[in-house]
Design an enzyme around this catalytic site. Structure first.
Site, short mmCIF file in Angstrom:
data_model
loop_
_atom_site.label_atom_id
_atom_site.label_comp_id
_atom_site.label_asym_id
_atom_site.label_seq_id
_atom_site.Cartn_x
_atom_site.Cartn_y
_atom_site.Cartn_z
CE1 TYR A 1 -4.11 -1.83 -0.03
CE2 TYR A 1 -2.92 -3.29 1.44
CZ TYR A 1 -3.99 -3.04 0.61
OH TYR A 1 -4.95 -4.00 0.41
CG PHE B 1 -10.60 -1.87 10.02
CD1 PHE B 1 -10.22 -1.33 8.79
CD2 PHE B 1 -10.04 -1.31 11.18
CE1 PHE B 1 -9.34 -0.24 8.72
CE2 PHE B 1 -9.17 -0.22 11.11
CZ PHE B 1 -8.82 0.30 9.88
C1 LIG Z 1 -2.68 -7.89 -3.23
C2 LIG Z 1 -3.62 -7.95 -4.43
C3 LIG Z 1 -4.96 -7.33 -4.03
C4 LIG Z 1 -2.98 -7.15 -5.57
O1 LIG Z 1 -3.90 -7.06 -6.65
P1 LIG Z 1 -3.38 -6.82 -8.15
O2 LIG Z 1 -4.57 -6.49 -8.97
O3 LIG Z 1 -2.53 -7.94 -8.57
O4 LIG Z 1 -2.48 -5.51 -7.96
P2 LIG Z 1 -1.98 -4.54 -9.14
O5 LIG Z 1 -1.87 -5.30 -10.41
O6 LIG Z 1 -2.85 -3.33 -9.16
O7 LIG Z 1 -0.54 -4.17 -8.59
C5 LIG Z 1 -0.13 -2.86 -8.40
C6 LIG Z 1 1.28 -2.84 -7.95
O8 LIG Z 1 1.36 -3.43 -6.65
C7 LIG Z 1 2.32 -4.49 -6.66
N1 LIG Z 1 1.83 -5.54 -5.77
C8 LIG Z 1 0.65 -6.16 -5.86
N2 LIG Z 1 0.55 -7.07 -4.89
C9 LIG Z 1 1.67 -7.00 -4.17
C10 LIG Z 1 2.15 -7.72 -3.04
N3 LIG Z 1 1.42 -8.67 -2.47
N4 LIG Z 1 3.37 -7.37 -2.55
C11 LIG Z 1 4.10 -6.42 -3.14
N5 LIG Z 1 3.70 -5.71 -4.22
C12 LIG Z 1 2.50 -6.01 -4.72
C13 LIG Z 1 2.40 -4.93 -8.10
O9 LIG Z 1 3.61 -5.58 -8.37
C14 LIG Z 1 2.24 -3.65 -8.84
O10 LIG Z 1 3.48 -2.95 -8.83
P3 LIG Z 1 3.90 -1.98 -10.04
O11 LIG Z 1 2.87 -0.88 -10.05
O12 LIG Z 1 5.25 -1.52 -9.64
O13 LIG Z 1 3.85 -2.84 -11.24
C15 LIG Z 1 -3.87 -9.41 -4.92
O14 LIG Z 1 -2.65 -9.97 -5.30
C16 LIG Z 1 -4.53 -10.29 -3.86
O15 LIG Z 1 -5.75 -10.36 -3.81
N6 LIG Z 1 -3.71 -10.97 -3.03
C17 LIG Z 1 -4.23 -11.91 -2.02
C18 LIG Z 1 -5.19 -11.27 -1.02
C19 LIG Z 1 -4.59 -10.06 -0.35
O16 LIG Z 1 -3.46 -10.07 0.11
N7 LIG Z 1 -5.38 -8.97 -0.29
C20 LIG Z 1 -4.95 -7.73 0.34
C21 LIG Z 1 -5.60 -7.63 1.66
S1 LIG Z 1 -4.98 -6.28 2.60
#
Ligand SMILES: CC(C)(COP(=O)(O)OP(=O)(O)OC[C@H]1O[C@@H](n2cnc3c(N)ncnc32)[C@H](O)[C@@H]1OP(=O)(O)O)[C@@H](O)C(=O)NCCC(=O)NCCS
Length: 417
Positions: A133, A417
């Protein structure tokens, strides 16, 4: 229809972003659980029905399929010197089949635009992974402590007098109303804590018992018939070569004064057949640390807890209290919320804080995530300057800003949350 704020699905590789429609909670829960590689059940749908707010939940869709989720919760959060409405970012998930295509980025951008158009000045969240984030302007604003303690070595020496007694409550689920007073008095003293109405108590309890069949035990501390603290916990009895070596896991420990929290710890550490007490979620200034005769009987692991995003920096800074009077001129950088960018003059006087745009010379240059990290009072601009995250154009400006922004009670939120 594509607009400047929303360029439409074609610009997002065919992924549409829209609000969750009525009756779509099952699709939301399915996507969210699958994002965490869990099997979605009717209980998850029920929890989504209970927890989601109409009009504040977004989904990403690929055709008819919900492939991403993201919700805003209307929270009332304690901030230094008062309480503020804060948008809790929750329910974030993108299906593994659709990850790393920018879906989360689009969901968060849309949320920030919605907040700018008429929402809270501050957003906050807990992250599943600390690397996600920061890029969206969230700063780590509160530490979380995982605690592990061997009861054999854990003598509490400097125990403040709590003058109450412990009582075990036989039906925790039916007794949550007894806990509200202690929770509220604790909440208003600690930045980061959130208000719980009856609905939130019910959804919090549902979450607590959802995926763990072991019973939750409740013990309260009371003084003159008033509950001033409580602890919810689970015990796993174990035996090693005939010796008891049970593990007690604290789910929530709340007292309306440090002495009450010390009494709750003393109760836990004295329970028979338990050799270890642990919890992954305590504030960094937990009273336990200063009550132990042997500091090393406590095993502490520090990691990120609450993350804060200032959606409207000036409004957010005017909305909190300060421990000192003074002023600061700073340049704020914000690539995610361009409306925030600029130079501000923060003045804190006896009547409160005023934060306005200015043409005076800046003493400090910082990114919105760095300011978010300082916002709840764990101000660490000096530390961030050492790491190159904050730049001083006037020597000592970061230390002066820290004096303004710091608060004596560490920010922490009991509820994830
Ligand atoms: C985390 C999650 C929501 C990311 O969704 P996503 O659609 O793949 O994210 P994006 O494609 O918009 O990625 C945006 C950027 O964040 C980075 N990023 C995404 N997930 C990341 C992670 N887990 N750790 C580090 N970086 C991450 C991407 O590499 C990308 O970087 P860039 O802009 O430099 O290319 C998804 O992987 C997920 O659902 N993970 C499992 C559940 C989870 O952890 N949810 C979050 C709860 S707080």
């Amino acid at each position: 229809m594509p607009t400047a704020a929303d360029p439409g699905p074609a610009a997002r590789g065919g992924i549409g972003i829209r609000r969750l429609a009525e009756g779509e909670e099952e699709a939301f829960a399915r996507c969210f659980e699958l994002a965490f590689s869990a099997a979605p059940t009717a209980t998850h749908t029920e929890r989504a029905r209970l927890g989601l707010e109409p009009g504040r939940t977004l989904v990403a869709v690929d055709g008819d399929e919900v492939v991403g989720t993201c919700a805003l919760l209307s929270l009332e959060m304690t901030v230094p010197g008062g309480v503020l409405p804060v948008a809790g970012v929750s329910g974030v998930g993108v299906l593994p089949s659709h990850r790393r295509r920018g879906t989360l980025t689009h969901l968060i951008q849309r949320q920030l635009q919605d907040l700018h158009a008429g929402g809270e000045a501050v957003a906050a969240l807990f992250a599943s992974q600390a690397g996600i984030y920061g890029r969206f302007g969230f700063g780590m604003a509160g530490d979380d402590c995982a605690v592990r303690i061997a009861t054999r070595d854990a003598e509490l020496r400097a125990l403040p007098a709590a003058l109450g007694r412990m009582r075990i409550v036989h039906d925790p689920a039916a007794s949550l109303a007894q806990l509200g007073g202690a929770y509220d008095r604790c909440r208003t003293g600690r930045p980061g804590m959130i208000r719980r109405e009856e609905r939130q108590w019910r959804s919090w309890w549902a979450e607590l018992v959802a995926d763990d069949p072991r019973p939750v035990l409740l013990a309260v501390h009371e003084r003159e018939g008033v509950v001033d603290g409580y602890v919810l916990y689970r015990v796993e009895l174990r035996w090693a070569q005939g010796q008891p070596s049970g593990l007690l896991q604290v789910q929530e420990l709340i007292g309306d004064a440090p002495a009450v929290e010390a009494a709750l710890w003393q109760y836990l550490l004295g329970i028979d057949l338990v050799s270890e007490v642990e919890t992954w979620h305590r504030p960094p200034d937990d009273v336990l640390r200063w009550c132990l005769a042997d500091l090393r009987s406590l095993n502490l692991t520090l990691r990120d807890g609450l993350w804060v995003r200032l959606v409207d920096g000036a409004r957010a800074l005017e909305g909190r209290g300060y421990g000192a009077e003074g002023e600061l001129v700073f340049d704020l950088d914000d690539s995610g919320c361009p409306w925030n960018r600029g130079r501000y003059h923060l003045e804190v006087g006896p009547g409160g804080a005023r934060c306005r745009r200015t043409r005076r010379s800046a003493q400090l240059h910082l990114d919105v995530a760095a300011l978010g990290s300082a916002y709840l009072g764990a101000a660490r601009l000096v530390q961030q300057a050492r790491a190159g995250r904050v730049e001083e154009s006037e020597p000592g400006a970061a230390a002066r800003a820290d004096r303004l922004l710091s608060w004596p009670i560490a920010p922490w939120c009991a509820e994830v949350f």
